[in-house]
Structure formats: C-alpha cells, structure tokens
Design a protein around this motif. Structure first.
Motif, short mmCIF file in Angstrom:
data_model
loop_
_atom_site.label_atom_id
_atom_site.label_comp_id
_atom_site.label_asym_id
_atom_site.label_seq_id
_atom_site.Cartn_x
_atom_site.Cartn_y
_atom_site.Cartn_z
N HIS A 120 0.70 -1.11 -0.22
CA HIS A 120 -0.01 -0.08 -0.03
C HIS A 120 1.01 1.18 -0.12
O HIS A 120 1.62 1.48 0.84
CB HIS A 120 -0.82 0.00 1.30
CG HIS A 120 -1.67 1.22 1.39
ND1 HIS A 120 -3.04 1.13 1.43
CD2 HIS A 120 -1.43 2.48 1.79
CE1 HIS A 120 -3.48 2.58 1.64
NE2 HIS A 120 -2.40 3.39 1.68
N GLU A 122 0.74 5.02 0.37
CA GLU A 122 -0.33 6.02 0.93
C GLU A 122 -0.16 7.32 0.08
O GLU A 122 1.32 7.95 0.18
CB GLU A 122 -0.26 6.34 2.31
CG GLU A 122 -1.05 7.20 3.12
CD GLU A 122 -2.32 6.99 2.81
OE1 GLU A 122 -3.36 8.02 3.08
OE2 GLU A 122 -2.86 5.94 2.60
N GLY A 124 -0.76 10.51 0.72
CA GLY A 124 -0.87 11.66 1.46
C GLY A 124 -0.81 12.99 1.11
O GLY A 124 -0.23 13.21 0.01
N LYS A 132 0.29 10.83 9.88
CA LYS A 132 0.87 9.56 10.77
C LYS A 132 -0.50 8.91 11.38
O LYS A 132 -0.26 7.57 11.22
CB LYS A 132 1.74 10.28 12.10
CG LYS A 132 2.20 9.24 12.80
CD LYS A 132 3.42 9.78 13.54
CE LYS A 132 3.08 10.99 14.57
NZ LYS A 132 3.90 11.42 15.26
N THR A 134 -3.52 8.71 10.10
CA THR A 134 -4.26 8.12 9.19
C THR A 134 -3.54 6.95 8.59
O THR A 134 -4.18 5.60 8.46
CB THR A 134 -4.26 8.82 7.72
OG1 THR A 134 -5.06 9.93 8.48
CG2 THR A 134 -4.96 8.36 6.63
N CYS A 135 -2.21 6.83 8.41
CA CYS A 135 -1.33 5.66 8.19
C CYS A 135 -1.41 4.60 9.19
O CYS A 135 -1.62 3.34 8.98
CB CYS A 135 0.01 6.12 7.85
SG CYS A 135 0.42 7.07 6.37
N LYS A 138 -4.79 2.71 8.95
CA LYS A 138 -4.67 1.98 7.82
C LYS A 138 -3.78 0.55 8.09
O LYS A 138 -4.21 -0.63 7.79
CB LYS A 138 -4.22 2.74 6.54
CG LYS A 138 -5.30 3.57 6.00
CD LYS A 138 -4.88 4.26 4.65
CE LYS A 138 -5.87 4.93 4.24
NZ LYS A 138 -5.58 5.65 2.97
N PHE A 151 4.04 -1.21 3.50
CA PHE A 151 3.36 0.05 3.54
C PHE A 151 4.29 0.94 3.32
O PHE A 151 5.31 1.21 4.04
CB PHE A 151 2.67 0.25 4.74
CG PHE A 151 1.82 1.38 5.00
CD1 PHE A 151 0.56 1.17 4.66
CD2 PHE A 151 2.22 2.74 5.47
CE1 PHE A 151 -0.45 2.13 4.78
CE2 PHE A 151 1.39 3.57 5.42
CZ PHE A 151 0.23 3.49 5.34
N PRO A 153 4.34 5.24 3.23
CA PRO A 153 3.68 6.54 3.23
C PRO A 153 4.23 7.53 2.22
O PRO A 153 5.44 7.37 1.78
CB PRO A 153 4.18 7.38 4.76
CG PRO A 153 5.13 6.46 4.98
CD PRO A 153 5.43 5.23 4.45
N LEU A 202 6.19 5.40 12.44
CA LEU A 202 5.50 4.42 11.73
C LEU A 202 6.52 3.19 11.58
O LEU A 202 6.08 2.03 12.11
CB LEU A 202 5.00 4.75 10.46
CG LEU A 202 3.76 5.63 10.34
CD1 LEU A 202 3.65 6.08 8.86
CD2 LEU A 202 2.66 5.13 11.02
N ILE A 213 7.69 -1.29 6.64
CA ILE A 213 7.59 -0.11 6.51
C ILE A 213 8.53 0.38 5.65
O ILE A 213 9.71 0.34 6.04
CB ILE A 213 7.32 0.70 7.79
CG1 ILE A 213 6.29 0.06 8.62
CG2 ILE A 213 6.99 2.21 7.40
CD1 ILE A 213 5.19 0.17 8.19
#
Length: 512
Positions: A120, A122, A124, A132, A134-135, A138, A151, A153, A202, A213
């Motif tokens: 994913h 993101e 943003g 931060k 929102t991530c 998710k 993931f 960001p 994150l 991440i």
C-alpha cells in the motif's frame, strides 16, 4: 500442517515449468520445512492436519506490489477514469472511507482473489497533521485481516497542483490565481521534516515480520531534490529498504523531465544517486532504451500495472524489452484491475496477452512464457514489498504463504486433454474467485472461501453506513474550484505535448 495439491507450483524463479503432481508442503510454524510427494509426507507426519483435498492447484500466494488501497474502487465511488492528468483533479475530491475500513476492505478484495501480500502506497498530502494517524489506522486495519503488508507513506512536497506549478500559476486569471496560491506555495522544507518524522514513528511502531514499512514519495516530479536525497540516505541506513516512486507514467511526465532537467526522469534520479537496487519505479511506461539499460545495470525494480495503464490511457510499458534486458519487474494492480475487483489472475492474463506485440517477425521476439508472467506475480514481488528472499516461492526455509485454487472450472468444465501445460492453463483459465484457501505465515486466513479473521458482512455494513453520509461540503467546494481550473490545466499540458517525440517499442497497426 500439510498442504496438498494435485498440481503444486513450487517456484517461478527460473521462468519455466516447476509444477509437481500429487505433492504437498510441510509447514512448521510460519515457515516451509519440506516439499515432496504427499503420500510420503503424510506417512512420515501422520499427526499433521491436512489442508487441501488433493484435486487443487497449490501455488505461492500472489503479490500485488503496488496499490493505494481504495477499498471501494473509483467507479464504486462515482469517479470516471481518464488520462492521469485529467483524473488527478477528480481523485483529489473522491469519497473516502475511514482509514481502517478502506484498508480492511482492500485486504478482503485481495485475499478473496488469492493475494497473500500487498504493498500500500499512501497518497498523503504534504503538511497534513493527520498523516501519521491516518497511516497508523490503515496499517492496523490491514493487520486485522492477516494479510502480509508492505506500507509506504507518500507525499508530494512540490508540484501539488500541477507539474511545474509555479509557472502554471502564472497562466491563471487573477481570481483563480489568488485562490490557487496556497496550494502552490507550500513550505517544502517543513513538509519533508514532517514526512520524515511520520516515517520514523511508523517504522518504529509497525515494522515487523509481517509488516514492512518503507519509503514512498509519490512522484519524482513531486519531490524536491533534497527530499529525495534525505529519503535515499535514510533508506540505505535501514539496510536499503525500498524507495517506491511513481515515474514516467504518462507522456506529460516524460515531457516534464525533458523540460526541467534536459533528460529523462530516470536520468535525473541517477544524478541524485537514487538509481540503485532499492529503487522501485511504479508504472514506468515511458522508459527509454537508455533508461532500461541503466535500471537493469543498477538492479532496480519496476512495478507493472497493465490494466491500470490501459484504463488511465497511459499506454503500454515495454515490459517485454525490460525483461529481455534483465530488468526486475513485478506485478502491481494499482486498484484499477480490468474487472474492477483486484483479481491477480486476470491481471496476469492481461500481462500475458498485452506483451505479445514486440515485433512482427514470425521467428524473432517470442512472446513471454506463462512462467515469466507467473514470476512477476510471485517471487518478483518479494523485494519491492520489503520481503526479499522470504516470499514468492514454495521453498524450504521461506515463509509459508500459499493458496489453494479449485480446478473444477479450470480443468473439468467439461474437460482438459492430457498433456496440458499447467502454467498455460493457470494463465488462460484461472480466476481469483476460484481461490479456495489462503495461508499467510502458516496461518489460514481464508478457508473454503470463508474469511477467518474478520466478519465480512459486518464490514460491508460498515462500508454502506459510511457511504450513506456522502462527501463533505469541503470536498464538493474543492471539486468546483478544480473544475474551474481544468481548462487552463489541460492547455498547460497540451502545450508540452506538441514537442514530445514518441517512438513506440511495440507494433499494433499501421497508417500506411
């Protein structure tokens, strides 16, 4: 646990048939311990539970190496897709589910169709104080489903409204210019600081055995050089975790690189030191031969989104030539599959059929084999999702991520002649809805089409409840503003395209 299959695809790494018949995989905790004939393994490990009825295809879990996790597709949210530069104005105001809901729904769509891992990215907004949070919501939503997760960001810290947006601003009439200025003149340095802070938080909280991440600045043309340098430095400090960037998706982006840097965007990334083994470029439709050679030499990756590139009118990435040059390519569905349902089997089929046009000679440029395509959706997806060497094949010592696929419709409706090539059959006849069981890290997360980690109907009811509230007034107001900008925006890009020369890799038809 023993997982048995009538036909077992163990490894697509060699680009050739590696199916075993009447075989099984022995799982110990989250890892594959042994692979061999089912009867032999069952005799030696009679105490093990058995998954699979002996009629199915057992294969590595499929990997979506690039998505943005919409949950509801764009058409379900009332958005018509078009050229990316047109669609971006719609994307900015599309209806959004709550973060954890969209993540769970996106994971469900993937799991039900045979994906065990997704990445994913993101999309943003720079300077968003909620990025931060929102991530995190998710990530936690994904984790409840049992799917393996990469993931990244991502934000843009320049060119938020348009490419080269400070010059674009000058083309607007005074009233629109004044309204647009806050979107253009943002604090670019503070945006990077806040992004890096969010990333570190994150990474420290969520990077783990099943969740990776890594970095995902949205665009090359949306990132200042300083942003990209800081990302590269920190990624290398963290043992060269992936850096995922959208790049050369459209001819307008190709034109931007030539106008701004006098070279391809890939060449600009190389000047900054980013073209390396941890670079992953999303789309890469408009790579040049020089770009392909450079990316192959530096061991970089591309995620290929065949259906999305067609739906968004981007074009067709020269994947045939990428692979022949030795480039690394993985499959990404980008939440815009041809069936609007995140079906990786359909996406593999699209890739398989789309890249059969590299030449018109009957003896040169052979089409991609089924096993080259299967590799894109399995073992090649490991490194760009942060799980290099851990997933994508059924080998002893690798993580036990696998799926069982029912063969009734594939082989027995009404029949298949003996001597068939199972790789060809999977690519031609497989569908996501034939996936029976999904195992991630040795744990069943779907069995006989029933999701085992979440209540699907409760999730659907929550989605319907959120949709019933519709878009906010702020979204509607912003949409109206962007529609007023659209004619100037289109004229801005159209002027660039007049001087872009395109010499396609593939041959489809002829004017003369």
């Amino acid at each position: 646990m023993l997982v048995r299959g009538k036909y077992v695809l163990t490894d697509g790494a060699n680009g050739k048939s590696v199916f075993q018949e009447d075989a099984a995989v022995l799982i110990c905790q989250d890892t594959i311990r042994e692979i061999g004939p089912y009867e032999d393994l069952h005799r030696r490990y009679p105490q093990e539970d058995v998954a699979g009825d002996g009629t199915q295809i057992l294969m590595p879990g499929l990997i979506d190496a690039h998505t943005h996790g919409a949950g509801l597709s764009y058409v379900q949210r009332g958005v018509t897709l078009d050229y990316l530069e047109n669609a971006l104005l719609k994307f900015a105001t599309a209806f959004q589910l709550q973060p954890e809901t969209t993540a769970m729904l996106n994971a469900v769509r993937h799991i039900q169709n045979g994906c065990t891992t997704l990445h994913h990215n993101e999309s943003g907004a720079a300077l968003d104080p909620h990025l931060k949070e929102t991530c995190a919501r998710k990530i936690e939503g994904y984790q409840t489903t049992g799917i393996r997760l990469g993931f990244s960001p991502g934000v843009r810290n320049k060119n938020v409204l348009a490419y080269d947006d400070r010059e674009f601003l000058k083309t607007l009439p005074p009233d629109l210019r004044q309204e647009a200025e806050p979107m253009v003149y943002i604090d670019q340095e503070r945006a990077v600081d806040e992004y890096m802070e969010a990333f570190e938080d994150l990474y420290s909280k969520y990077n783990s055995a099943k969740t990776r991440i890594f970095f995902g600045p949205n665009w090359v043309q949306g990132s200042t050089d300083e942003f990209l340098r800081r990302v590269k430095e920190r990624a290398d400090q963290l043992h060269k975790i992936p850096i995922h960037l959208h790049c050369l998706q459209t001819p307008v982006q190709k034109a931007f690189g030539l106008r701004k840097y006098g070279k391809s965007l890939v060449g600009h990334l190389d000047d900054l030191g980013l073209v390396d083994s941890n670079l992953v470029l999303g789309h890469a439709v408009y790579l040049s031969e020089e770009d392909i050679a450079l990316l192959a030499e530096k061991d970089a990756f591309v995620t290929h989104h065949a259906s999305c590139n067609l739906i968004m009118r981007d074009g067709i990435a020269p994947v045939y030539y990428m692979l022949k040059a030795g480039m690394n390519v993985a499959m990404g569905m980008d939440e815009k599959g041809i069936n609007d349902d995140e079906d990786p089997f359909m996406e593999m089929r699209m890739i398989y059929f789309l890249h059969r046009h590299a030449g018109i000679s009957l003896t040169e440029c052979p089409a991609l084999s089924p096993y080259e395509v299967l590799r894109l959706a399995t073992v090649n997806g490991a490194r760009p999702t942060g799980f290099a060497g851990e997933i994508g094949a059924l080998r002893p010592g690798m993580k036990a991520d696998m799926i069982l696929v029912n063969t009734q419709e594939i082989l027995n409706a009404p029949c298949m002649l003996p001597g068939f090539d199972m790789g060809e059959v999977v690519l031609r006849r497989g569908l996501g809805r034939y996936t029976d069981t999904v195992i991630v890290g040795g744990e069943k997360i779907m069995e006989h089409r029933k999701l085992l980690k979440i209540d699907l109907e409760a999730l659907y009811q929550e989605v319907r409840e959120q949709v019933s509230h519709g878009r906010t007034q702020a979204q509607l107001d912003r949409e109206a503003f962007l529609e007023r900008i659209r004619p100037y925006y289109q004229a801005w890009y159209n002027s660039w395209l007049e001087n872009v020369e395109l010499d396609p890799f593939y041959h489809f038809n002829s004017r003369n």
